[in-house]
Design a protein around this motif. Sequence first.
Motif, mmCIF file in Angstrom:
data_model
loop_
_atom_site.group_PDB
_atom_site.id
_atom_site.type_symbol
_atom_site.label_atom_id
_atom_site.label_comp_id
_atom_site.label_asym_id
_atom_site.label_seq_id
_atom_site.Cartn_x
_atom_site.Cartn_y
_atom_site.Cartn_z
ATOM 1 N N GLU A 136 0.994 -1.291 0.084
ATOM 2 C CA GLU A 136 -0.043 -0.225 -0.124
ATOM 3 C C GLU A 136 0.816 1.390 -0.034
ATOM 4 O O GLU A 136 0.639 2.191 -0.752
ATOM 5 C CB GLU A 136 -1.069 0.048 1.248
ATOM 6 C CG GLU A 136 -1.733 1.276 1.478
ATOM 7 C CD GLU A 136 -2.465 1.175 2.687
ATOM 8 O OE1 GLU A 136 -3.154 2.263 2.969
ATOM 9 O OE2 GLU A 136 -2.633 0.042 3.450
ATOM 10 N N LEU A 137 1.805 1.393 0.956
ATOM 11 C CA LEU A 137 2.472 2.474 0.991
ATOM 12 C C LEU A 137 3.563 2.558 -0.388
ATOM 13 O O LEU A 137 3.781 3.753 -0.881
ATOM 14 C CB LEU A 137 3.900 2.344 2.083
ATOM 15 C CG LEU A 137 3.196 2.464 3.475
ATOM 16 C CD1 LEU A 137 4.296 2.072 4.475
ATOM 17 C CD2 LEU A 137 2.735 3.622 3.760
ATOM 18 N N LEU A 141 3.729 5.857 -2.772
ATOM 19 C CA LEU A 141 4.698 6.687 -3.026
ATOM 20 C C LEU A 141 5.411 6.620 -4.290
ATOM 21 O O LEU A 141 6.347 7.475 -4.479
ATOM 22 C CB LEU A 141 5.966 5.995 -2.083
ATOM 23 C CG LEU A 141 5.631 6.199 -0.318
ATOM 24 C CD1 LEU A 141 6.566 5.405 0.619
ATOM 25 C CD2 LEU A 141 5.870 7.863 -0.147
ATOM 26 N N ALA A 142 4.631 5.995 -5.055
ATOM 27 C CA ALA A 142 4.704 5.790 -6.717
ATOM 28 C C ALA A 142 4.423 7.221 -7.081
ATOM 29 O O ALA A 142 4.742 7.790 -8.260
ATOM 30 C CB ALA A 142 4.238 4.851 -7.224
ATOM 31 N N LEU A 147 4.376 10.784 2.622
ATOM 32 C CA LEU A 147 2.955 10.088 2.991
ATOM 33 C C LEU A 147 1.758 11.249 2.899
ATOM 34 O O LEU A 147 0.740 11.109 2.316
ATOM 35 C CB LEU A 147 2.864 9.801 4.523
ATOM 36 C CG LEU A 147 3.794 8.513 4.494
ATOM 37 C CD1 LEU A 147 3.664 8.043 6.111
ATOM 38 C CD2 LEU A 147 3.523 7.416 3.526
ATOM 39 N N ALA A 148 2.022 12.486 3.382
ATOM 40 C CA ALA A 148 0.871 13.416 3.397
ATOM 41 C C ALA A 148 1.369 14.673 2.522
ATOM 42 O O ALA A 148 0.877 15.960 2.650
ATOM 43 C CB ALA A 148 0.637 13.866 4.803
ATOM 44 N N GLY A 149 1.950 14.452 1.301
ATOM 45 C CA GLY A 149 2.435 15.377 0.373
ATOM 46 C C GLY A 149 3.874 15.946 0.538
ATOM 47 O O GLY A 149 4.722 15.432 0.010
ATOM 48 N N LEU A 172 13.093 -5.421 0.988
ATOM 49 C CA LEU A 172 12.317 -4.238 0.506
ATOM 50 C C LEU A 172 12.208 -4.421 -0.940
ATOM 51 O O LEU A 172 11.577 -3.421 -1.497
ATOM 52 C CB LEU A 172 12.603 -3.030 1.184
ATOM 53 C CG LEU A 172 12.404 -3.029 2.630
ATOM 54 C CD1 LEU A 172 12.994 -1.600 3.058
ATOM 55 C CD2 LEU A 172 10.923 -2.891 2.943
ATOM 56 N N THR A 173 13.005 -5.132 -1.563
ATOM 57 C CA THR A 173 13.345 -5.108 -3.250
ATOM 58 C C THR A 173 11.899 -5.049 -3.940
ATOM 59 O O THR A 173 11.670 -4.430 -4.906
ATOM 60 C CB THR A 173 13.991 -6.230 -3.731
ATOM 61 O OG1 THR A 173 13.673 -7.563 -2.956
ATOM 62 C CG2 THR A 173 15.643 -6.088 -3.423
ATOM 63 N N PRO A 174 10.601 -5.773 -3.301
ATOM 64 C CA PRO A 174 9.709 -5.758 -4.042
ATOM 65 C C PRO A 174 8.741 -4.392 -4.042
ATOM 66 O O PRO A 174 7.798 -4.302 -4.495
ATOM 67 C CB PRO A 174 8.607 -6.699 -3.436
ATOM 68 C CG PRO A 174 9.575 -7.802 -2.664
ATOM 69 C CD PRO A 174 10.608 -6.894 -2.074
ATOM 70 N N TYR A 175 9.493 -3.572 -3.046
ATOM 71 C CA TYR A 175 8.836 -2.143 -2.970
ATOM 72 C C TYR A 175 9.637 -1.050 -3.261
ATOM 73 O O TYR A 175 10.117 -0.410 -2.411
ATOM 74 C CB TYR A 175 8.249 -2.067 -1.395
ATOM 75 C CG TYR A 175 7.769 -3.377 -0.967
ATOM 76 C CD1 TYR A 175 6.359 -3.816 -1.179
ATOM 77 C CD2 TYR A 175 8.248 -4.319 -0.274
ATOM 78 C CE1 TYR A 175 5.803 -5.015 -1.104
ATOM 79 C CE2 TYR A 175 7.662 -5.403 0.269
ATOM 80 C CZ TYR A 175 6.448 -5.713 -0.030
ATOM 81 O OH TYR A 175 5.924 -6.837 0.356
ATOM 82 N N PRO A 176 9.953 -0.772 -4.529
ATOM 83 C CA PRO A 176 11.207 -0.108 -5.159
ATOM 84 C C PRO A 176 10.799 1.334 -4.620
ATOM 85 O O PRO A 176 11.594 2.156 -4.078
ATOM 86 C CB PRO A 176 11.120 -0.087 -6.385
ATOM 87 C CG PRO A 176 9.797 -0.749 -6.999
ATOM 88 C CD PRO A 176 9.534 -1.523 -5.757
ATOM 89 N N HIS A 177 9.457 1.860 -4.397
ATOM 90 C CA HIS A 177 9.021 3.288 -4.067
ATOM 91 C C HIS A 177 9.110 3.453 -2.681
ATOM 92 O O HIS A 177 9.604 4.515 -2.371
ATOM 93 C CB HIS A 177 7.594 3.695 -4.577
ATOM 94 C CG HIS A 177 7.610 3.442 -6.022
ATOM 95 N ND1 HIS A 177 8.037 3.876 -7.002
ATOM 96 C CD2 HIS A 177 6.751 2.303 -6.811
ATOM 97 C CE1 HIS A 177 7.964 3.695 -8.246
ATOM 98 N NE2 HIS A 177 7.028 2.718 -8.150
#
Length: 202
Positions: A136-137, A141-142, A147-149, A172-177
């Motif tokens: 979700e994050l 972040l993409a 998080l809040a701008g 964390l490699t599955p989550y590059p952003h």
Amino acid sequence: MKLYYAPGACSLAVHIALREIGATFEGVAVDLARHTTADGANFHDISPRGYVPLLQLDDGTRHTEVAALLQYVADLDGTQALIGATGSARRLAVIEWLTFVSTELHKVFSPWLWHKETAESTRQAVKAKLATRFAELDALLAKQDYLAGEFSVADAYAFTIVNWAKVLALPLTPYPHLAAFLSRVSSRPRVRDALRAEGLSK
């Protein structure tokens, strides 16, 4: 003010926030295994709960709980740049993310993944939940840097907690952003200062 902290613990978020607003404070390292401060004092005498962060204000009162302290520190800055003005959409968004990090990340990581006695079935369930939250994050972040701008105390908190994944060897490699977010936050001058002060970087 005086901040009682343990290097790399959730107290790092408050440490970052204090430095971001340019606050004058004393940092006191706590050995959580021995429950002692650097000068040998019994930390339980200072904080009956026995955990960090603990922020002692100029009037001598002592306060705990990361999300509460982050809101307090952000409001010490007259511009409220790290949280937003009372009643504003930004403030609601920042507090929403503070709560999310507290309940959906912080208290999922801890205590379950830090204790050897945690059952393997529990570990797997916890890791599955974290994977959902990380995804979700990552999707958010993409589309935006924080998080809040704009950077807020919620980012200081998320940065601190998500970094535990590295300590616990959660990839964390599955989550590059999300990984890019960690790098982006760590490059902030005041964040670097906090990391160096806690002996977490050179």
